[in-house]
Design a protein around this motif. Structure first.
Motif, mmCIF file in Angstrom:
data_model
loop_
_atom_site.group_PDB
_atom_site.id
_atom_site.type_symbol
_atom_site.label_atom_id
_atom_site.label_comp_id
_atom_site.label_asym_id
_atom_site.label_seq_id
_atom_site.Cartn_x
_atom_site.Cartn_y
_atom_site.Cartn_z
ATOM 1 N N GLU A 70 0.823 -1.213 0.000
ATOM 2 C CA GLU A 70 0.000 0.000 0.000
ATOM 3 C C GLU A 70 0.853 1.257 0.000
ATOM 4 O OE1 GLU A 70 -2.562 -0.712 3.341
ATOM 5 O OE2 GLU A 70 -4.156 -1.577 2.081
ATOM 6 N N LYS A 71 1.960 1.248 0.766
ATOM 7 C CA LYS A 71 2.861 2.401 0.777
ATOM 8 C C LYS A 71 3.522 2.574 -0.596
ATOM 9 C CE LYS A 71 3.969 2.228 5.737
ATOM 10 N NZ LYS A 71 3.511 3.588 6.075
ATOM 11 N N ALA A 72 3.904 1.457 -1.206
ATOM 12 C CA ALA A 72 4.521 1.522 -2.542
ATOM 13 C C ALA A 72 3.528 2.087 -3.560
ATOM 14 C CB ALA A 72 4.991 0.132 -2.971
ATOM 15 N N LEU A 73 2.279 1.637 -3.478
ATOM 16 C CA LEU A 73 1.258 2.131 -4.397
ATOM 17 C C LEU A 73 1.015 3.626 -4.198
ATOM 18 C CD1 LEU A 73 -0.874 1.539 -6.552
ATOM 19 C CD2 LEU A 73 -2.467 0.932 -4.715
ATOM 20 N N HIS A 74 1.023 4.076 -2.936
ATOM 21 C CA HIS A 74 0.828 5.499 -2.644
ATOM 22 C C HIS A 74 1.940 6.341 -3.265
ATOM 23 C CE1 HIS A 74 -0.372 9.074 -0.377
ATOM 24 N NE2 HIS A 74 0.917 9.236 -0.085
ATOM 25 N N VAL A 75 3.171 5.858 -3.150
ATOM 26 C CA VAL A 75 4.316 6.583 -3.726
ATOM 27 C C VAL A 75 4.171 6.679 -5.242
ATOM 28 C CG1 VAL A 75 6.807 6.465 -4.151
ATOM 29 C CG2 VAL A 75 5.908 6.037 -1.862
ATOM 30 N N LEU A 76 3.832 5.565 -5.869
ATOM 31 C CA LEU A 76 3.723 5.525 -7.332
ATOM 32 C C LEU A 76 2.592 6.429 -7.836
ATOM 33 C CD1 LEU A 76 4.219 1.692 -7.840
ATOM 34 C CD2 LEU A 76 5.744 3.460 -8.695
ATOM 35 N N GLU A 77 1.456 6.393 -7.140
ATOM 36 C CA GLU A 77 0.302 7.158 -7.604
ATOM 37 C C GLU A 77 0.440 8.657 -7.377
ATOM 38 O OE1 GLU A 77 -3.411 4.016 -7.269
ATOM 39 O OE2 GLU A 77 -2.877 5.192 -5.490
ATOM 40 N N ASN A 78 1.335 9.060 -6.458
ATOM 41 C CA ASN A 78 1.437 10.474 -6.106
ATOM 42 C C ASN A 78 2.770 11.106 -6.487
ATOM 43 O OD1 ASN A 78 -1.133 11.102 -4.363
ATOM 44 N ND2 ASN A 78 -0.411 9.096 -3.675
ATOM 45 N N CYS A 79 3.607 10.377 -7.214
ATOM 46 C CA CYS A 79 4.893 10.943 -7.635
ATOM 47 C C CYS A 79 4.660 12.058 -8.673
ATOM 48 C CB CYS A 79 5.777 9.850 -8.227
ATOM 49 S SG CYS A 79 7.432 10.434 -8.676
ATOM 50 N N SER A 80 5.470 13.095 -8.618
ATOM 51 C CA SER A 80 5.303 14.249 -9.516
ATOM 52 C C SER A 80 5.523 13.879 -10.989
ATOM 53 C CB SER A 80 6.271 15.374 -9.118
ATOM 54 O OG SER A 80 7.619 14.906 -9.183
ATOM 55 N N CYS A 81 6.155 12.743 -11.261
ATOM 56 C CA CYS A 81 6.422 12.364 -12.650
ATOM 57 C C CYS A 81 5.142 12.015 -13.399
ATOM 58 C CB CYS A 81 7.417 11.205 -12.730
ATOM 59 S SG CYS A 81 6.763 9.596 -12.216
ATOM 60 N N LYS A 82 4.046 11.821 -12.662
ATOM 61 C CA LYS A 82 2.784 11.487 -13.330
ATOM 62 C C LYS A 82 2.268 12.642 -14.176
ATOM 63 C CE LYS A 82 -0.412 12.767 -9.580
ATOM 64 N NZ LYS A 82 -1.447 12.261 -8.655
ATOM 65 N N TYR A 83 2.756 13.864 -13.895
ATOM 66 C CA TYR A 83 2.311 15.028 -14.660
ATOM 67 C C TYR A 83 3.104 15.218 -15.948
ATOM 68 C CZ TYR A 83 0.006 16.098 -10.237
ATOM 69 O OH TYR A 83 -0.761 16.021 -9.098
ATOM 70 N N ASP A 84 4.147 14.423 -16.132
ATOM 71 C CA ASP A 84 4.975 14.516 -17.342
ATOM 72 C C ASP A 84 4.578 13.384 -18.293
ATOM 73 O OD1 ASP A 84 6.883 14.622 -19.327
ATOM 74 O OD2 ASP A 84 8.561 14.953 -17.962
ATOM 75 N N PRO A 85 3.902 13.696 -19.404
ATOM 76 C CA PRO A 85 3.440 12.634 -20.318
ATOM 77 C C PRO A 85 4.580 11.854 -20.956
ATOM 78 C CG PRO A 85 3.158 14.803 -21.312
ATOM 79 C CD PRO A 85 3.541 15.041 -19.893
ATOM 80 N N GLN A 86 5.805 12.382 -20.888
ATOM 81 C CA GLN A 86 6.963 11.700 -21.469
ATOM 82 C C GLN A 86 7.552 10.660 -20.528
ATOM 83 O OE1 GLN A 86 7.766 12.357 -24.668
ATOM 84 N NE2 GLN A 86 6.026 13.778 -24.651
ATOM 85 N N LYS A 87 7.098 10.668 -19.258
ATOM 86 C CA LYS A 87 7.703 9.767 -18.269
ATOM 87 C C LYS A 87 6.723 8.685 -17.830
ATOM 88 C CE LYS A 87 11.035 12.996 -16.181
ATOM 89 N NZ LYS A 87 11.449 13.633 -14.919
ATOM 90 N N ASP A 88 7.238 7.484 -17.626
ATOM 91 C CA ASP A 88 6.460 6.388 -17.065
ATOM 92 C C ASP A 88 7.186 5.851 -15.836
ATOM 93 O OD1 ASP A 88 4.386 4.606 -16.778
ATOM 94 O OD2 ASP A 88 5.149 3.171 -18.233
ATOM 95 N N GLY A 89 7.630 6.777 -14.998
ATOM 96 C CA GLY A 89 8.403 6.437 -13.813
ATOM 97 C C GLY A 89 9.635 7.315 -13.711
ATOM 98 N N CYS A 90 10.217 7.356 -12.527
ATOM 99 C CA CYS A 90 11.452 8.138 -12.330
ATOM 100 C C CYS A 90 12.227 7.540 -11.170
ATOM 101 C CB CYS A 90 11.108 9.612 -12.088
ATOM 102 S SG CYS A 90 10.315 9.916 -10.490
ATOM 103 N N TYR A 91 13.374 8.170 -10.835
ATOM 104 C CA TYR A 91 14.230 7.645 -9.763
ATOM 105 C C TYR A 91 13.646 7.921 -8.383
ATOM 106 C CZ TYR A 91 17.874 6.374 -13.049
ATOM 107 O OH TYR A 91 18.582 5.781 -14.060
ATOM 108 N N HIS A 92 12.667 8.819 -8.298
ATOM 109 C CA HIS A 92 12.042 9.074 -7.006
ATOM 110 C C HIS A 92 11.051 7.979 -6.619
ATOM 111 C CE1 HIS A 92 13.728 13.069 -6.454
ATOM 112 N NE2 HIS A 92 13.384 13.387 -7.700
ATOM 113 N N CYS A 93 10.364 7.432 -7.617
ATOM 114 C CA CYS A 93 9.291 6.481 -7.281
ATOM 115 C C CYS A 93 9.611 5.024 -7.617
ATOM 116 C CB CYS A 93 7.996 6.881 -7.980
ATOM 117 S SG CYS A 93 8.045 6.782 -9.790
#
Length: 559
Positions: free
Chosen positions: A55-78
Motif C-alpha cells: 500500500e505504501k509503494a502504491l501510494h508513492v507511485l500514484e502520487n509521484c510528480s512524474c505522473k504530470y509529465d506525459p513523457q515519463k512512465d516512472g522516475c528515480y524518485h518512485c
C-alpha cells in the motif's frame, strides 16, 4: 519500510505437479545475507506487514510528480534504481500500479497454509491453458499456407482478439457466460467464444472449453450436461480441447487419445464412409488425419464448414451401423438396453427402437480396458428412403465411475471429447457419462427443451444481411447487441446510422440501427438525446443497455 533492502532477492520457483504436464510456479523472496537479517521473519510474524508495504509503494507511485509529465512512465524518485539503469526502458510506473492494485484487491483473502502443496492451482493452470490456446491459433496455417493472424482487440468491452483465418474473420471473447439469454438452459462459462464477423456459409459462434484432465476427470457428468445444453440451443458449436490437444500443436504428444475418428475401425467404415463423403463432395477434409486443434482450424477457415462437417458426421454415423446383426435378437437386446435410457433421458426420438425396423451398431474403440462405448441406430425404412439423409441416432457413453477406471481412462476421456467435437454436427447425437445417467441429470435438458419448444427461434448465422450489418458497425456495444439479436432470430435492420428528419428535412435525431418499416430504433448510450424525438414520431426505441428477448420484437420482426 525497513531501510536498505538490497540484500532481499526474488526468483521464480517451479515445482512439478503429480500426474500433470505442467508445473506450479511461485515467486520466492529470500534473504541473500548468510544467516539472514530478520526482515522476512518480521513480514511473516507481523499482521498485514506485507500488505502495508504494498500500500505504501502504491501510494508513492500514484502520487509521484512524474505522473504530470506525459513523457515519463516512472522516475528515480518512485521506481527506478541506478543498478537497473540498463533496463529502464522495460520498467513502467503504469504497469507497477496496475500490478499492485491487482494484488491489493485480494488482500482480504490472505490465509496461512501449512505447506505449498496445499495451494490449489486449478485457476492458474486453466489460465495458462487459455494462453496456450491463443498461441496455438497463431501457429495454424490456412489451406493457402498463410498463417492465422491473431491481433488484440476490444471485444464486448473487454480484452480479446481478432482472428483472420483464410477469408473468415472471428472475434475472440474470453470468459463468456452462456445462459438463458443465449437460449442455453444450463448455465456455463466458456473459456472463449469465437464470434463470426465475416462468413457467408453459416458458421456458428463456437464455445471453446480448454480442460485439463487432472481437474476434469471427475467432472464428466457436469461437463457433458453443460455442453449438451449449449449444443441443443442450436446457436453455438462447442469445442473441447484438453491440455494435450493444445500442446500437440507445439510438440507431438504421442498416442494420448483413443482413436475415435478412424472409419476403418468402425463396423461398416470400409464400405460406407468413403462413398458418402465423395457423394457429398467433401473429400478434401480428413478428420482421421488431423489433430483436434487442426480440425477446429479447418472449421474456422472454411465458410462452408457447416455443410462439410455435417456430411462427415453422417458418414461416421452410417459407418457405425452393423448390418450383420440386424436380426440378432440377443445382440439387439444388449444394444437397446444401453441406448434406450440415453435416448429417453434426452428425448432424442419420438418412438422406441424395435428389432423389426432397426439397423443398429455397437462399437468399442478401445482394444482393452475400454471405458468408451459408441452406439448407433436408425429406422430401416428411413434408410431405404434416403441413406445420405437418414436420421441416424448416435450416442457416446463414457464410463467415468471411479471404481471401474483403469490406466486407459485418460486416453478414453480424450477420445470421447474428440468424438463429441466431430459428431455434434449430426442431427441426432448425444455424449453422456455413466455417472450422469446414474444421477438422471440429463432429464434437465429434455424438460427445458419442452418448455422452450413453442417459442424457441433457431439461430441461423447464414443471414448475409446481418453479416453485412456487422461489417458496417464499429461500436463494441452495438456489436454485442447485434449478436444477441441474431441469436434471437430477429431480421436485420434496414439502415445502419439512421438519421431522422422532420417535415422540413432537417435532421432532428439519429440512431445506430433502424428498422424503418417497423419504426424501431436502436440507440447507443451516446445517442440518448435522440430518444424523445424518435418516440414523438411514433418509433419504438431500444438502447444497447437493454436486456433483449424475442418478445420485444414480436409483431413482424421475428422470423
Amino acid at each position: 519500510y525497513f531501510g536498505n533492502v538490497d540484500h532481499l532477492r526474488a526468483c521464480l520457483s517451479e515445482v512439478p505437479v503429480v500426474d500433470a504436464d505442467y508445473r506450479k510456479q511461485y515467486l520466492v523472496i529470500y534473504d541473500s545475507v548468510p544467516g539472514g537479517t530478520g526482515y522476512l521473519k518480521q513480514l511473516l510474524q507481523r499482521d498485514n506487514a506485507l500488505i502495508d508495504i504494498f500500500e505504501k509503494a502504491l501510494h508513492v507511485l500514484e502520487n509521484c510528480s512524474c505522473k504530470y509529465d506525459p513523457q515519463k512512465d516512472g522516475c528515480y524518485h518512485c521506481l527506478y534504481a541506478y543498478r537497473q539503469s540498463q533496463n529502464i526502458g522495460q520498467i513502467s510506473r503504469t504497469t507497477a500500479i496496475r500490478l499492485l492494485r491487482t494484488i491489493l484487491s485480494g488482500k482480504g483473502n490472505i490465509e496461512e497454509i501449512p505447506k505449498l502443496g496445499n495451494i490449489p492451482v486449478n485457476s492458474l493452470f486453466e489460465s495458462e491453458l487459455e494462453r496456450r490456446f491463443v498461441e496455438a491459433l497463431e501457429r495454424m496455417k490456412s489451406a493457402l499456407g498463410s498463417k492465422f493472424e491473431v491481433t488484440k482487440e476490444l471485444v464486448n468491452n473487454k480484452e480479446g482478439y481478432r482472428l483472420k483465418a483464410g477469408e473468415c474473420r472471428w472475434d475472440i471473447e474470453p470468459q463468456v457466460l452462456l445462459d438463458n439469454q443465449y437460449g442455453v438452459s444450463v448455465q456455463s462459462r466458456a473459456d472463449f467464444v469465437l464470434w463470426p464477423v465475416r462468413t457467408s456459409g453459416g458458421q456458428k459462434p463456437i464455445a471453446i472449453f480448454t480442460d485439463g484432465f487432472l481437474y476434469h476427470k471427475d467432472k464428466v457428468a457436469d461437463d457433458t450436461l453443460k455442453r449438451e445444453a449449449i449444443r441443443q440451443s442450436s446457436r453455438f458449436r462447442v469445442w473441447s480441447l484438453s491440455w494435450k490437444d493444445v500442446q500437440n500443436v507445439f510438440q507431438t504428444q504421442g498416442d494420448y487419445a483413443t482413436l475415435t475418428l478412424f472409419p476403418e475401425k468402425m463396423p461398416s467404415g470400409n464400405r460406407i464412409y468413403r462413398p458418402t463423403i465423395v457423394n457429398g463432395h467433401v473429400e478434401t477434409l480428413h478428420p482421421d488425419k488431423l489433430g483436434t486443434f487442426e480440425l477446429l482450424a479447418k472449421y474456422l477457415e472454411n465458410p462452408d464448414a457447416e455443410k462439410i462437417f455435417a456430411v462427415h458426421a453422417q458418414a461416421y454415423a452410417l459407418s457405425l451401423l452393423d448390418p450383420k446383426n440386424v436380426n440378432n435378437s440377443v445382440v439387439f437386446a444388449d444394444w437397446k438396453y444401453l441406448i434406450e435410457p440415453i435416448s429417453e433421458m434426452l428425448s432424442m426420438r419420438d418412438v422406441n427402437f424395435e428389432l423389426t425396423d432397426t439397423l443398429f451398431g455397437k462399437w468399442v474403440p478401445g482394444s482393452s480396458n475400454s471405458h468408451l462405448t459408441i452406439l448407433a441406430g436408425v429406422s430401416s425404412e428411413d434408410m431405404k428412403r434416403n441413406k445420405s439423409r437418414a436420421t441416424v441416432t448416435v450416442c457416446a457413453l463414457l464410463n467415468d465411475e471411479k471404481e471401474n477406471r483403469t490406466d486407459k481412462y485418460e486416453a478414453e476421456w480424450n477420445g470421447f471429447w474428440q468424438f463429441f467435437n466431430m459428431m455434434q454436427f449430426l442431427q441426432s447425437f448425444a455424449a453422456v457419462s455413466q455417472n450422469g445417467l446414474n444421477q438422471y441429470i440429463y432429464y434437465t435438458l429434455s424438460t427445458m427443451a419442452e418448455k422452450e419448444a413453442a417459442s424457441a427461434v433457431q439461430y441461423n448465422s447464414s443471414d448475409e444481411a446481418w453479416t453485412e450489418i456487422m461489417e458496417l458497425v464499429f461500436d463494441d456495444e452495438a456489436k454485442e447487441c447485434i449478436r444477441k439479436l441474431m441469436l434471437l432470430g430477429v431480421i436485420a435492420p434496414s439502415v445502419v446510422g439512421y438519421e431522422l428528419a422532420d417535415s422540413t428535412g432537417e435532421i432532428i435525431a439519429e440512431c445506430e440501427l433502424a428498422w424503418e418499416k417497423e419504426k424501431i430504433a436502436l440507440l447507443l448510450i451516446s445517442q440518448m438525446d435522440s430518444k424523445e424525438s424518435f418516440l414523438e414520431n411514433g418509433w419504438t426505441v431500444f438502447t444497447t443497455e437493454d436486456t433483449f428477448s424475442a418478445e420485444m420484437f414480436q409483431g413482424g420482426m421475428e422470423r
